[in-house]
Design a protein around this motif. Sequence first.
Motif, mmCIF file in Angstrom:
data_model
loop_
_atom_site.group_PDB
_atom_site.id
_atom_site.type_symbol
_atom_site.label_atom_id
_atom_site.label_comp_id
_atom_site.label_asym_id
_atom_site.label_seq_id
_atom_site.Cartn_x
_atom_site.Cartn_y
_atom_site.Cartn_z
ATOM 1 N N ARG A 69 0.781 -1.240 0.000
ATOM 2 C CA ARG A 69 0.000 0.000 0.000
ATOM 3 C C ARG A 69 0.817 1.297 0.000
ATOM 4 N NH1 ARG A 69 -4.128 0.673 4.257
ATOM 5 N NH2 ARG A 69 -2.649 -0.095 5.805
ATOM 6 N N GLU B 292 -2.217 -0.800 -5.831
ATOM 7 C CA GLU B 292 -1.515 -1.667 -4.885
ATOM 8 C C GLU B 292 -0.441 -2.470 -5.610
ATOM 9 O OE1 GLU B 292 -4.299 -4.225 -2.965
ATOM 10 O OE2 GLU B 292 -4.991 -2.687 -1.556
ATOM 11 N N LYS C 230 -8.393 -1.142 3.403
ATOM 12 C CA LYS C 230 -7.804 -2.332 2.807
ATOM 13 C C LYS C 230 -8.847 -3.076 1.976
ATOM 14 C CE LYS C 230 -4.689 -3.095 6.728
ATOM 15 N NZ LYS C 230 -4.245 -4.058 7.760
#
Length: 287
Positions: free
Chosen positions: A193, A202, A286
Amino acid sequence: MSYTTEERGKPNTLDFRVFFKNAEGKPISPFHDIPMYADEAKNIFHAVIEVPRWTNAKMEIATKDPLNPIKQDVKKDKLRYVANVFPHKGYIWNYGAIPQTWEDPGHKDKDTGCCGDNDPIDICDIGSKVCSRGEVITVKVLGTLALIDEGETDWKVIVINTEDPDAADFNSIEDVRRLKPGYLEATVDWFKRYKIPDGKPENQFAFNGEFKDKDFAIEVIKSTHDFWKALISQKTGELKCMNTCNTDSPCCCTEDEAKAVILRTCPLGAEDPIPSTVDKWFYYEKK
């Protein structure tokens, strides 16, 4: 074997450099002149610390500068700082490289399917000490993570400083998982990240983001050492192979020539302040 550094230019500016010298005070290249092994029989390696833990400045061995001093990476004429992606603050390990290794951009790795990133192989030191920039330490290899960074193979070797008080307890990647719970997961999360605040996607990993063991990691390091041997033996290419210790290399230079490289840079000056924006924390959900 001991090493010292000489800082030149103004810290936190484009002209800042950290040059290296050996125990006799002779200028050396941290890329080419520090041996890869500290103790080959015990698989103990040297590591050059580029970024101390908790700091943000993306410092690196300057592979395209004579004598390869440490300097700060630059993007769009601005110094590069790694963003703080919550809950991480700066780099979460002492970050650096193993000398006399090279991830060859012309070689497609059979395991990752991607070519090398044209740099020495990276290390993440999980020891408790916060090292200083330019410090040369000896490390035990514990395992490795295969980051695919913008289509390039970028191995991240997990190591521990041999002088760490707990070094004897760490001999495998499973020891890290057992004794420092969450650290490996945080390492994957960090690399996945850390470029998101720059507007990039990502990062991806080979092996589904699983760590490979110590023996695998050591074989990877040995292969990058072989690539480095090919690099140092030739004069062509964009990377600077100027060195003072590899007498068989066509790029080996005299001590006076090496000193002249350092003297052509600016003397050490007062540091500029680090931009306050470097302390900003980015929050990213996330996936």
